[in-house]
Design a protein around this motif. Structure first.
Motif, PDB file in Angstrom:
ATOM      1  N   MET A 131       0.818  -1.201   0.000  1.00  0.00           N
ATOM      2  CA  MET A 131       0.000   0.000   0.000  1.00  0.00           C
ATOM      3  C   MET A 131       0.855   1.256   0.000  1.00  0.00           C
ATOM      4  SD  MET A 131      -3.216   1.020   2.260  1.00  0.00           S
ATOM      5  CE  MET A 131      -3.902   2.639   1.948  1.00  0.00           C
ATOM      6  N   GLY A 132       2.173   1.080  -0.119  1.00  0.00           N
ATOM      7  CA  GLY A 132       3.041   2.245  -0.131  1.00  0.00           C
ATOM      8  C   GLY A 132       3.372   2.752   1.257  1.00  0.00           C
ATOM      9  N   LEU A 139      -2.798 -14.356   2.618  1.00  0.00           N
ATOM     10  CA  LEU A 139      -2.498 -12.970   2.245  1.00  0.00           C
ATOM     11  C   LEU A 139      -2.386 -12.834   0.737  1.00  0.00           C
ATOM     12  CD1 LEU A 139       0.135 -11.566   4.735  1.00  0.00           C
ATOM     13  CD2 LEU A 139      -2.260 -10.977   4.504  1.00  0.00           C
ATOM     14  N   TYR A 140      -1.777 -13.834   0.110  1.00  0.00           N
ATOM     15  CA  TYR A 140      -1.633 -13.808  -1.348  1.00  0.00           C
ATOM     16  C   TYR A 140      -3.008 -13.737  -1.998  1.00  0.00           C
ATOM     17  CZ  TYR A 140      -0.255 -15.154  -6.027  1.00  0.00           C
ATOM     18  OH  TYR A 140      -0.052 -15.165  -7.380  1.00  0.00           O
ATOM     19  N   ILE A 141      -3.944 -14.563  -1.466  1.00  0.00           N
ATOM     20  CA  ILE A 141      -5.295 -14.568  -2.022  1.00  0.00           C
ATOM     21  C   ILE A 141      -5.984 -13.226  -1.763  1.00  0.00           C
ATOM     22  CG2 ILE A 141      -7.565 -15.674  -1.847  1.00  0.00           C
ATOM     23  CD1 ILE A 141      -5.989 -18.269  -1.109  1.00  0.00           C
ATOM     24  N   VAL A 142      -5.819 -12.710  -0.544  1.00  0.00           N
ATOM     25  CA  VAL A 142      -6.448 -11.424  -0.221  1.00  0.00           C
ATOM     26  C   VAL A 142      -5.943 -10.336  -1.163  1.00  0.00           C
ATOM     27  CG1 VAL A 142      -6.511  -9.584   1.508  1.00  0.00           C
ATOM     28  CG2 VAL A 142      -6.928 -11.930   2.191  1.00  0.00           C
ATOM     29  N   LEU A 143      -4.631 -10.341  -1.393  1.00  0.00           N
ATOM     30  CA  LEU A 143      -4.051  -9.284  -2.220  1.00  0.00           C
ATOM     31  C   LEU A 143      -4.493  -9.393  -3.673  1.00  0.00           C
ATOM     32  CD1 LEU A 143      -0.401  -8.876  -0.945  1.00  0.00           C
ATOM     33  CD2 LEU A 143      -2.155  -7.125  -1.062  1.00  0.00           C
ATOM     34  N   ASN A 144      -4.628 -10.621  -4.163  1.00  0.00           N
ATOM     35  CA  ASN A 144      -4.848 -10.788  -5.601  1.00  0.00           C
ATOM     36  C   ASN A 144      -6.280 -11.085  -5.996  1.00  0.00           C
ATOM     37  OD1 ASN A 144      -2.144 -10.380  -6.546  1.00  0.00           O
ATOM     38  ND2 ASN A 144      -1.651 -12.266  -5.457  1.00  0.00           N
ATOM     39  N   LYS A 145      -7.109 -11.529  -5.049  1.00  0.00           N
ATOM     40  CA  LYS A 145      -8.453 -11.965  -5.437  1.00  0.00           C
ATOM     41  C   LYS A 145      -9.574 -11.198  -4.749  1.00  0.00           C
ATOM     42  CE  LYS A 145      -6.772 -15.397  -7.854  1.00  0.00           C
ATOM     43  NZ  LYS A 145      -6.622 -15.147  -9.289  1.00  0.00           N
ATOM     44  N   GLY A 171      -7.841  -6.145  -1.453  1.00  0.00           N
ATOM     45  CA  GLY A 171      -6.480  -6.265  -1.949  1.00  0.00           C
ATOM     46  C   GLY A 171      -6.241  -5.382  -3.159  1.00  0.00           C
ATOM     47  N   TYR A 172      -7.243  -5.330  -4.038  1.00  0.00           N
ATOM     48  CA  TYR A 172      -7.113  -4.512  -5.244  1.00  0.00           C
ATOM     49  C   TYR A 172      -6.985  -3.035  -4.872  1.00  0.00           C
ATOM     50  CZ  TYR A 172      -8.169  -2.432  -9.728  1.00  0.00           C
ATOM     51  OH  TYR A 172      -8.095  -1.687 -10.871  1.00  0.00           O
ATOM     52  N   GLU A 173      -7.852  -2.602  -3.941  1.00  0.00           N
ATOM     53  CA  GLU A 173      -7.821  -1.198  -3.520  1.00  0.00           C
ATOM     54  C   GLU A 173      -6.482  -0.859  -2.883  1.00  0.00           C
ATOM     55  OE1 GLU A 173     -12.522  -0.378  -2.583  1.00  0.00           O
ATOM     56  OE2 GLU A 173     -11.019   0.122  -1.088  1.00  0.00           O
ATOM     57  N   LEU A 174      -5.999  -1.832  -2.091  1.00  0.00           N
ATOM     58  CA  LEU A 174      -4.727  -1.638  -1.407  1.00  0.00           C
ATOM     59  C   LEU A 174      -3.598  -1.406  -2.401  1.00  0.00           C
ATOM     60  CD1 LEU A 174      -4.444  -3.161   1.772  1.00  0.00           C
ATOM     61  CD2 LEU A 174      -2.498  -3.814   0.446  1.00  0.00           C
ATOM     62  N   LYS A 175      -3.558  -2.276  -3.419  1.00  0.00           N
ATOM     63  CA  LYS A 175      -2.478  -2.147  -4.399  1.00  0.00           C
ATOM     64  C   LYS A 175      -2.653  -0.875  -5.217  1.00  0.00           C
ATOM     65  CE  LYS A 175      -2.922  -6.288  -6.072  1.00  0.00           C
ATOM     66  NZ  LYS A 175      -2.759  -7.448  -6.953  1.00  0.00           N
ATOM     67  N   ALA A 176      -3.917  -0.556  -5.530  1.00  0.00           N
ATOM     68  CA  ALA A 176      -4.173   0.653  -6.314  1.00  0.00           C
ATOM     69  C   ALA A 176      -3.693   1.886  -5.551  1.00  0.00           C
ATOM     70  CB  ALA A 176      -5.662   0.775  -6.616  1.00  0.00           C
ATOM     71  N   THR A 177      -3.959   1.908  -4.244  1.00  0.00           N
ATOM     72  CA  THR A 177      -3.493   3.029  -3.434  1.00  0.00           C
ATOM     73  C   THR A 177      -1.978   3.092  -3.430  1.00  0.00           C
ATOM     74  OG1 THR A 177      -5.393   2.560  -2.053  1.00  0.00           O
ATOM     75  CG2 THR A 177      -3.842   4.183  -1.241  1.00  0.00           C
ATOM     76  N   SER A 230      -6.471   6.574  -6.836  1.00  0.00           N
ATOM     77  CA  SER A 230      -7.369   5.643  -6.164  1.00  0.00           C
ATOM     78  C   SER A 230      -8.399   6.397  -5.326  1.00  0.00           C
ATOM     79  CB  SER A 230      -6.570   4.678  -5.292  1.00  0.00           C
ATOM     80  OG  SER A 230      -5.898   5.390  -4.301  1.00  0.00           O
ATOM     81  N   LYS A 231      -7.981   7.517  -4.764  1.00  0.00           N
ATOM     82  CA  LYS A 231      -8.913   8.335  -3.984  1.00  0.00           C
ATOM     83  C   LYS A 231      -9.989   8.900  -4.923  1.00  0.00           C
ATOM     84  CE  LYS A 231      -8.443  11.448  -0.065  1.00  0.00           C
ATOM     85  NZ  LYS A 231      -7.538  12.408   0.576  1.00  0.00           N
TER      86      LYS A 231
END
Lengths: 393, 321
Positions: A90-91, A218-224, A228-234, A241-242
């Motif tokens: 998430m940076g 965690l891998y599933i949460v991040l990718n599926k 997880g999508y919002e997290l990576k987008a941020t 993302s905002k």
């Protein structure tokens, strides 16, 4: 000709794999590891030239003789690595994994020593307590970052110190936990200890399985999942993302809570493990030093390029060369700190390894292009020859 | 009164390292590079400074001269170490936080490794006394004499000198203006012919210079010229970052922020001497946590409206003009 075509197709596929992002970061990591090991070898060469080669070999292979211990020592740094890596996605740079780890350790220890619970439930309660302790210590920097825009790097460093002092104070002031003549706490009761996996000559226990399962979750949460999508987008672009309607505040706090919980679990796994190595587990010694496993977690996360599955392997690698390092020190007289030096060098290079590896890649590409040109020239000339032959006929 | 004199005498040698390192951080960040490696740079400077003091222990020269030589060694060491950061951050466009963290992890391990191999201990122990009982003449001035010229270290005066120098360079020279431009809008700076890369390299090098000296002054003023791989510089590099933010990346404000933190820390370590605090009977640990907790509180109140250099942390890419 047919053969030639096939081989060029294969080459295309190979280059596609080589060009893919995962492969790129993998080669980059390998390059960084290689440079780090090289540095370690040079240090050994300077320190004691006669033993350097054997010592270096032991450093690389020493862990294989004690695979159980490699897994045992990998578990805590796998958890702190997941903690740092998850926040990275998430940076956020969770440099406070040490404090969260220490807090988790204390919560687990407290439940283990102060609460009387039936066998079979006690150790699970201890693990959960450790997770809650870590979550608490991750929540506050997350909250401050999300609502007050306080730089999470500095807050979490301050929380490392505050947490360390607090836990040391709680421990020394608790008369039923602290044993003054040992300058450490008493040992945890057996009901609070994690079940051993029963591998002879090693301390490996059930926590390593739990840790790997958590990594896969965690891998599933991040990718599926949407979260997880919002997290990576941020992590990629905060403003975009905002603008897209993602709740930045909530996600920041949630990420830090999860990261803290992971590090706290690491602390719980470390202290609840039954071990034959005296003092390494089941007891806490307040010595006013920040837990090293939190910082090793940063190394593990970076080496695994923040990918939960990658982090499993990088934790095993770091633990492996640490085991090698202890053997180097006991057999050849080198100091075990050499491993910390090697790990630091690896991180330094991994920070810009992607650029290095792309430079190497460009070099290889140039060469392969030259080869291709040569091949083309050859085929052309052979075609020329055949044409000539035809005309002659 | 005695208590106040005691606190100020002990506060200044603690404030100076914080001040110098925070000024270093300021130069680096105003040029556009986040320097989280200050902790490592400090320890690197302290390590080489103390090592040079160790090698000079047999010589019959004035301890203050030894200190000055140690300072020069620490400064050079700091510059060299900081170049590792600027190489990664400027030339390789690497993540500045990660490379800084690597540098922070590297030097404690090296210190331990070296000291265990060479001295069979966790650090370098020196017995050279740098302490000044009384500065001649000046110490006899009423009030000011006991406050600033008794029981102190020469580091205090050198530190103030560097502060003045930093203010001058930062605000009154062409170099300072250009440096600040590179941290705010490197593209604009580049368009008028300023070499952004060179400016950033120099910003980090200055932070290495001040960070190395600050680290050595920490070990002189706080640790009695010793250095230890386990405790390092006890988070002073990170505290200096907080001091820098509290001081809003401006030298004079940084000076007062450093005094504030040093005062808290001195207070924490002299609770037993202050009858009022001692009678409260609060656990010593709370006082030890005080500087860190204060950092947190200060950051909470200042971060909202704090204005960091706009381009810090972003590698400069010429092609993205």
């Amino acid at each position: 000709m047919q053969n030639n075509k096939n081989s060029s197709k294969l080459k295309m596929q190979a280059s596609r794999i080589m060009k893919s992002k995962g492969m790129g970061s993998f080669t980059a990591t390998l390059l960084a590891i290689l440079l780090g090991l090289l540095f370690g070898f040079i240090v050994m060469l300077i320190a004691s030239p006669a033993n350097s080669f054997n010592g270096f070999l032991t450093m690389l292979t020493g862990g294989f003789g004690r695979l159980g211990d490699v897994f045992y020592f990998a578990t805590p740094i796998l958890m702190t690595g997941l903690s740092v890596g998850f926040a990275f996605k998430m940076g956020l740079f969770n440099i406070g994994a040490s404090g969260q780890y220490t807090f988790g350790m204390f919560f687990a220890l407290y439940v283990g020593m102060m609460w009387k619970l039936p066998t079979g439930i006690h150790w699970i309660a201890c693990i959960l307590a450790g997770m809650i302790g870590g979550m608490l210590w991750g929540f506050i920097p997350g909250l401050l970052k999300a609502t007050m825009n306080v730089n999470e790097v500095i807050t979490s460093i301050m929380f490392n110190y505050i947490g360390m002092y607090l836990v040391d104070m709680f421990v020394t002031n608790n008369a039923s936990m602290y044993v003054p003549n040992l300058t450490r706490t008493g040992y945890l009761p057996t009901t609070a200890q994690l079940p051993s996996l029963g591998v002879p000559n090693s301390n490996v226990n059930v926590s390593v399985i739990l840790a790997i399962v958590i990594a896969i979750i965690l891998y599933i949460v991040l990718n599926k999942t949407t979260f997880g999508y919002e997290l990576k987008a941020t992590g990629f672009n905060k403003h975009a993302s905002k603008y897209a309607g993602m709740n930045d505040t909530r996600n920041t706090i949630l990420t830090m809570i999860i990261a803290g919980g992971l590090a706290g679990l690491g602390g719980a796994f470390a202290i609840l493990a039954p071990t034959g190595i005296t003092g390494s587990s089941m007891t806490y010694e307040p010595i006013n030093v920040i837990a090293a496993n939190g910082f090793n977690g940063i190394a593990v996360a970076l080496l695994g390029s923040s990918n939960p599955v990658g982090i499993i392997f990088s934790a095993l690698f770091v633990s492996h060369i640490q085991r090698g390092g202890t053997q180097v020190s006991s057999f050849f007289g080198y100091k075990p700190e050499i491993i910390d030096v090697v790990i630091a060098v690896i991180i330094y290079f991994s920070a810009f390894a992607m650029i290095m590896s792309s430079a190497v890649g460009r070099l290889l590409k140039k060469r392969s292009r030259k080869e291709a040109v040569k091949e083309l020239e050859q085929t052309l000339s052979s075609e020329d020859d055949s044409l000539k032959e035809k005309t002659e006929v | 009164m005695d208590v106040i004199i005691y606190l100020i005498q002990n506060m200044l040698p603690v404030a100076i390292p914080l001040l110098l390192v925070a000024l270093g951080g300021m130069f680096s960040e105003r040029s556009g590079i986040v320097n989280i490696a200050l902790e490592g740079i400090m320890l690197f400077g302290a390590f080489f400074g103390c090592l040079s003091v160790y090698f000079m222990k047999g010589l019959t020269i004035d301890p203050q001269l030894i200190l000055l030589i140690g300072m020069v060694v620490a400064a050079v060491a700091g510059i060299l170490y900081s170049m590792l950061l600027s190489f990664a951050a400027v030339n390789m466009k690497a993540d500045q936080t990660i490379s800084g963290t690597a540098l922070n992890m590297f030097i404690p391990a090296v210190t331990l490794l070296f000291c265990k191999m060479k001295f069979n201990s966790d650090g370098i122990t020196n017995s050279t006394k740098f302490y000044i009982q009384k500065v001649p003449v000046l110490s006899d001035i009423p009030v000011l004499g006991p406050l600033f010229f008794q029981k102190t270290y020469i580091t205090v005066y050198i530190g103030i000198l560097f502060l003045l120098l930093a203010i001058f360079v930062f605000y009154k020279t062409k170099f300072g203006l250009r440096l600040r431009a590179c941290g705010e809008h490197p593209q604009a700076a580049d368009s008028v012919g300023i070499n952004v890369y060179r400016m950033r390299h120099s910003g980090v090098a200055i932070s290495g210079f001040l960070g190395g000296i600050g680290g050595f002054f920490y070990s002189v003023g706080v640790m009695d010229a010793n250095v230890n791989g386990h405790t390092g510089v006890a988070g002073f590099g990170f505290l200096a970052l907080a001091v820098m933010i509290f001081g809003q990346w401006k030298p004079v404000q940084i000076f007062f922020a450093a005094l504030f933190f040093a005062f808290l820390r001195t207070l924490a370590y002299s609770v037993a001497l202050i009858p009022f605090l001692n009678s409260l009977n609060i656990d010593q640990t709370y006082y030890k946590m005080l500087p860190y907790v204060a950092t947190m509180l200060v950051l909470i109140f200042t971060s909202r409206k704090s204005r960091a250099p706009k381009a810090e942390g972003i590698p400069y890419d010429k092609s993205k003009r």
